[in-house]
Motif scaffolding. Structure first.
Motif, short mmCIF file in Angstrom:
data_model
loop_
_atom_site.label_atom_id
_atom_site.label_comp_id
_atom_site.label_asym_id
_atom_site.label_seq_id
_atom_site.Cartn_x
_atom_site.Cartn_y
_atom_site.Cartn_z
N LEU A 1 0.82 -1.21 0.00
CA LEU A 1 0.00 0.00 0.00
C LEU A 1 0.86 1.26 0.00
CD1 LEU A 1 -2.95 -1.06 2.33
CD2 LEU A 1 -2.89 -0.93 -0.17
N GLU A 2 1.99 1.22 0.66
CA GLU A 2 2.90 2.38 0.64
C GLU A 2 3.43 2.63 -0.77
OE1 GLU A 2 3.88 4.88 2.70
OE2 GLU A 2 2.29 4.12 4.01
N ARG A 3 3.75 1.54 -1.47
CA ARG A 3 4.20 1.69 -2.87
C ARG A 3 3.09 2.31 -3.72
NH1 ARG A 3 7.26 -3.10 -1.96
NH2 ARG A 3 5.48 -4.42 -2.45
N LEU A 4 1.88 1.83 -3.54
CA LEU A 4 0.75 2.40 -4.27
C LEU A 4 0.55 3.87 -3.93
CD1 LEU A 4 -2.18 -0.17 -4.21
CD2 LEU A 4 -0.96 0.69 -6.18
N ARG A 5 0.65 4.17 -2.67
CA ARG A 5 0.47 5.55 -2.22
C ARG A 5 1.46 6.48 -2.89
NH1 ARG A 5 0.65 7.41 4.13
NH2 ARG A 5 -0.19 9.50 3.81
N GLY A 6 2.66 5.97 -3.14
CA GLY A 6 3.70 6.77 -3.77
C GLY A 6 3.49 7.04 -5.25
N VAL A 7 2.65 6.23 -5.91
CA VAL A 7 2.47 6.39 -7.35
C VAL A 7 1.05 6.80 -7.74
CG1 VAL A 7 4.32 4.77 -7.92
CG2 VAL A 7 1.97 3.93 -7.73
N MET A 8 0.15 6.85 -6.79
CA MET A 8 -1.24 7.19 -7.09
C MET A 8 -1.60 8.57 -6.58
SD MET A 8 -3.30 3.68 -6.09
CE MET A 8 -4.73 3.94 -7.11
N PRO A 9 -2.46 9.27 -7.30
CA PRO A 9 -3.01 10.50 -6.72
C PRO A 9 -3.78 10.15 -5.44
CG PRO A 9 -3.52 10.37 -9.06
CD PRO A 9 -2.93 9.04 -8.66
N ARG A 10 -3.87 11.08 -4.52
CA ARG A 10 -4.47 10.84 -3.21
C ARG A 10 -5.89 10.27 -3.32
NH1 ARG A 10 -4.29 14.06 2.25
NH2 ARG A 10 -6.30 13.45 3.11
N GLU A 11 -6.74 10.87 -4.16
CA GLU A 11 -8.12 10.40 -4.27
C GLU A 11 -8.17 8.96 -4.79
OE1 GLU A 11 -12.32 11.40 -6.53
OE2 GLU A 11 -10.85 13.00 -6.31
N ASP A 12 -7.31 8.62 -5.72
CA ASP A 12 -7.27 7.25 -6.24
C ASP A 12 -6.85 6.27 -5.14
OD1 ASP A 12 -7.84 8.57 -8.58
OD2 ASP A 12 -6.06 7.86 -9.67
#
Length: 142
Positions: free
Chosen positions: A44-55
């Motif tokens: 989830l941290e990896r995703l958080r780093g590459v996704m816009p906040r709303e996504d």
């Protein structure tokens, strides 16, 4: 479904409105409910780093939603709820998860997405007949 494929599914689930991500959410539900997939905090941290906040919030909303169904194994539901609680505090500054009754995860996550089409699409996947036919352990197992 490989872990890598499931990670991509997490990204896809968050990258579109929930009304448009129904097929991806159904595949993620299958992985979580019947194949034992539990996203890690590192994923989830990896995703958080590459996704816009709303996504990213949309992805977390879906994980929280999946944890609410009885077909979700108890240990998986607890894991998903702990992760989503952690991120809710980080992103929105509080954790006001209702402990009783139904509530809208999308509203809780500050999203305008409707969850009704998603819930309707998930219904056939979470019946006891379907769950038992998968041959995997699930939350409805005796």
């Amino acid at each position: 479904m490989t872990v890598s494929f499931t990670r991509k599914r997490l990204y896809r689930v968050g990258s579109r409105s929930l009304e448009c991500a129904v097929d991806d959410v159904k595949q993620l539900a299958e992985a979580v409910w019947y194949r034992g997939y539990q996203p890690t905090q590192a994923e989830l941290e990896r995703l958080r780093g590459v996704m816009p906040r709303e996504d990213f919030q949309r992805t977390l909303c879906v994980l929280e939603l999946l944890s609410q169904y009885p077909v979700c194994r108890r240990d998986t539901a607890r894991h998903l709820q702990q992760l989503t609680r952690l991120y809710h505090r980080q992103l929105l500054g509080n954790d006001d998860t209702p402990t009783q009754g139904r509530y809208s995860p999308s509203k809780r996550w500050g999203l305008n997405d409707a969850t009704a089409p998603l819930r309707k699409a998930l219904l056939p996947l979470q019946t006891r007949t379907y769950a038992d036919a998968t041959g995997h352990r699930h939350g409805l197992s005796a």
